[in-house]
Enzyme design. Structure first.
Site, PDB file in Angstrom:
ATOM      1  N   ALA A  84      27.259  43.044  51.658  1.00  0.00           N
ATOM      2  CA  ALA A  84      26.679  41.783  51.183  1.00  0.00           C
ATOM      3  C   ALA A  84      27.379  40.672  51.966  1.00  0.00           C
ATOM      4  CB  ALA A  84      26.917  41.635  49.688  1.00  0.00           C
TER       5      ALA A  84
ATOM      6  N   ARG B  38      25.192  50.994  51.188  1.00  0.00           N
ATOM      7  CA  ARG B  38      24.387  51.982  50.458  1.00  0.00           C
ATOM      8  C   ARG B  38      22.974  52.016  51.035  1.00  0.00           C
ATOM      9  NH1 ARG B  38      24.050  51.103  44.135  1.00  0.00           N
ATOM     10  NH2 ARG B  38      22.983  49.250  44.930  1.00  0.00           N
TER      11      ARG B  38
ATOM     12  N   SER C  38      40.448  34.703  49.847  1.00  0.00           N
ATOM     13  CA  SER C  38      39.943  33.422  49.371  1.00  0.00           C
ATOM     14  C   SER C  38      39.428  32.569  50.520  1.00  0.00           C
ATOM     15  CB  SER C  38      41.043  32.637  48.646  1.00  0.00           C
ATOM     16  OG  SER C  38      40.515  31.386  48.224  1.00  0.00           O
ATOM     17  N   GLY C  39      38.321  31.886  50.224  1.00  0.00           N
ATOM     18  CA  GLY C  39      37.733  30.979  51.210  1.00  0.00           C
ATOM     19  C   GLY C  39      36.235  31.094  51.239  1.00  0.00           C
TER      20      GLY C  39
ATOM     21  N   LYS D 217      45.775  36.330  43.478  1.00  0.00           N
ATOM     22  CA  LYS D 217      44.429  35.773  43.689  1.00  0.00           C
ATOM     23  C   LYS D 217      43.872  35.236  42.379  1.00  0.00           C
ATOM     24  CE  LYS D 217      40.423  34.839  45.669  1.00  0.00           C
ATOM     25  NZ  LYS D 217      39.489  34.436  44.640  1.00  0.00           N
TER      26      LYS D 217
ATOM     27  N   HIS E 193      45.462  32.003  41.768  1.00  0.00           N
ATOM     28  CA  HIS E 193      44.818  31.052  42.707  1.00  0.00           C
ATOM     29  C   HIS E 193      43.538  30.512  42.090  1.00  0.00           C
ATOM     30  CE1 HIS E 193      41.518  30.315  45.555  1.00  0.00           C
ATOM     31  NE2 HIS E 193      42.428  29.746  46.327  1.00  0.00           N
ATOM     32  N   ASN E 194      42.732  31.410  41.529  1.00  0.00           N
ATOM     33  CA  ASN E 194      41.475  30.977  40.925  1.00  0.00           C
ATOM     34  C   ASN E 194      41.698  30.125  39.684  1.00  0.00           C
ATOM     35  OD1 ASN E 194      40.420  32.664  42.946  1.00  0.00           O
ATOM     36  ND2 ASN E 194      38.631  33.087  41.683  1.00  0.00           N
TER      37      ASN E 194
ATOM     38  N   GLU F 116      42.437  26.838  40.931  1.00  0.00           N
ATOM     39  CA  GLU F 116      41.161  26.310  41.441  1.00  0.00           C
ATOM     40  C   GLU F 116      40.367  25.682  40.301  1.00  0.00           C
ATOM     41  OE1 GLU F 116      38.808  29.137  43.902  1.00  0.00           O
ATOM     42  OE2 GLU F 116      37.208  28.784  42.440  1.00  0.00           O
TER      43      GLU F 116
ATOM     44  N   HIS G  31      60.624  34.101   8.299  1.00  0.00           N
ATOM     45  CA  HIS G  31      60.701  34.526   9.705  1.00  0.00           C
ATOM     46  C   HIS G  31      61.997  34.120  10.371  1.00  0.00           C
ATOM     47  CE1 HIS G  31      56.692  36.120   9.606  1.00  0.00           C
ATOM     48  NE2 HIS G  31      56.157  34.970   9.272  1.00  0.00           N
TER      49      HIS G  31
END
Ligand code: 6PG
Length: 478
Positions: A13, A35, A130-131, A184, A187-188, A191, A454
């Site tokens: 793709a 495929r 990335s890019g 990554k 990174h996102n 972003e 607690h």
């Protein structure tokens, strides 16, 4: 079939196709497979002149065309489809061969796959790329994980096709198993925060100045020549200048205000909750996308929820624009600071020993968050690789500190005038929280001890304590 390809790509793709072309353009012989063979044939027909491709219709022939150790990049949809391709590949491969997943896989899946393939004597490398489509073709930022041994074979090839900044490849070995896909993912997340902050700045300028998209685009273009210089600021200026051909209106004015997300930002926030890292800017950005898509709630609120909002009265246009710029820069640094904290926490949790300075260095080019100030972040970690808080680095204490008055003015005016700025506001709240001498968490501890026994710690001596709230309310050591 002679085994002569140095690298192979299965899944052609756009991203796989462009990566294959990038390898071929850089002088590698590239084995290609898809495929549907038609897509393989069209790649060679359209771009065969760019370099050496070895096209195979079957996966067997594809594998046979690769020199040892075979290096196979899988570029298919994350999740099940990736598992399916890996399962088909494993029986065809031999000890020492390398399978690379260059999609946006969830890092726990990568850790699982790496362990599974190791049991077969194979290397599995999860790598962030990335890019976008252009980056894949012209030079992405590449974040490979997996075994150090696999990087000895893969590194030179990936570094050759990666983006370069000052001649330095935007690619380096990140760390074992899922480390590459983890970085990554963060990174996102950054972003998402970056994009939300830019969107809030756009909204503030639009509502505060009544500025048009084109006028705001010019402001972003000016900002892109300063400390905010970055890919996202650059494309924002372009997007805001775009005119919708059909209506003649500004393009952004005809775009529906419902942001979607494929999931990497969600993963970042989920992991931060697990690790206990307050990535508030990234989380607010992710939730802001969800809010924008909350159609029933927004429909119920519209015209019903009372705003009691003031009217913007900007008397000094240039001063307001500068305030927004300073607030945007400060909030961005908070998002990056939080993201690097998350990388440090995961590195400790999973034993990855990630070099944060190296991550900042390979994000300087090729990736979506590439920005001039990543040079400053790289320098900060070069000064102290164990820096506990990026915001407290000697450069950023000044660069961000100088903007705090403006940041406070922008956030308070936004609140008074009813403009939602979740990322600006939460970033300022984080900044004040992390620098606070004393937080109201003492009251939370006391409440927890009251209803759940607690326990709590004291400021004046070590130990863990509990008050016997239901009897004589005396304090006992727990
Ligand atoms: C990149 C991008 C890319 C991301 C898309 C869609 O680094 O090239 O981050 O990997 O998947 O931009 O992301 P969202 O749909 O999550 O916004």
């Amino acid at each position: 079939m002679s085994a002569r390809a140095q690298i192979g790509v299965t899944g052609l793709a756009v991203m796989g196709r462009n990566l294959a072309r990038n390898f071929a353009r850089n002088g590698f012989t590239v084995a290609v497979h898809n495929r549907s063979f038609g897509r393989t044939q069209s790649l060679v027909a359209d771009h065969g002149h760019e370099g050496e491709f070895v096209a195979s219709e079957s996966l067997e022939d594809f594998v046979a065309s690769l020199e040892r150790p075979r290096k196979v990049i899988v570029m298919v949809q994350a999740g099940g489809p990736t598992d399916a391709v890996i399962s088909s590949l494993v029986p065809l491969l031999e000890e020492g061969d390398i399978v690379i997943d260059a999609g946006n896989a969830h890092f726990p899946d990568t850790r699982r796959r790496e362990a599974e393939l190791k049991a077969h004597g194979l290397h599995f490398v999860g790598t962030g790329v990335s890019g976008g489509e252009e980056g894949a073709l012209l030079g992405p930022s590449i974040m490979p994980g997996g075994s150090a041994e696999s990087y000895e074979w893969l590194g030179p090839i990936l570094e050759k096709i990666a983006a370069k900044v000052d001649g330095v490849p935007c690619c380096t070995y990140v760390g074992p198993d899922g480390a590459g896909h983890f970085v990554k993912m963060v990174h996102n997340g950054i972003e998402y925060a970056d994009m939300q902050l830019i969107a809030e700045a756009y909204d503030l300028l639009k509502q505060g100045l009544g500025a048009s998209a084109a006028q705001i685009g010019e402001i972003f273009a000016q900002w892109n020549s300063g400390d905010l210089e970055s890919f996202l600021i650059e494309i924002t200026a372009e997007v805001l200048a775009q005119v919708d051909v059909e209506t003649g209106a500004a393009f952004v004015d005809v775009v529906l205000d419902r942001a979607e997300q494929k999931g990497t930002g969600r993963w970042t926030v989920q992991n931060a909750l697990d690790l206990g890292v307050p990535i508030t800017g990234i989380a607010e950005a992710t939730f802001a996308r969800a809010l924008s898509g909350s159609v029933p709630q927004r429909a119920a609120a519209a015209g019903v929820l009372q705003g009691h909002a003031g009217q913007w009265d900007v008397t000094d246009r240039e001063a307001f624009i500068e305030d927004v710029r300073l607030a945007l820069y400060a909030s961005k640094v908070v998002a990056y600071s939080q993201g690097f904290d998350q990388i440090a926490a995961a590195s400790a949790e999973f034993g990855w020993d990630i070099d944060r300075g190296a991550m900042a260095r390979i994000w300087r080019g090729g990736c979506i968050i590439r920005a001039r100030f990543l040079d400053r972040i790289t320098e900060a970690y070069e000064r102290d690789e164990d820096l506990p808080l990026l915001l407290a680095d000697e450069y950023f204490t000044g660069a961000v500190g100088n903007g705090v008055p403006a940041w406070r003015r922008v956030v308070s005016q936004a609140a008074l005038n009813g403009v939602p700025t979740p990322a600006f506001s939460s970033s300022l709240a984080y900044y004040d929280g992390v620098r606070a001498q004393r937080l109201p968490a003492n009251l939370i501890q006391a409440q927890r001890d009251y209803f759940g026994a607690h326990t709590y710690q004291r400021t004046d001596r070590p130990g863990t304590f509990h008050v016997q709230w239901t009897t004589d309310r005396t304090e006992v050591e727990a």
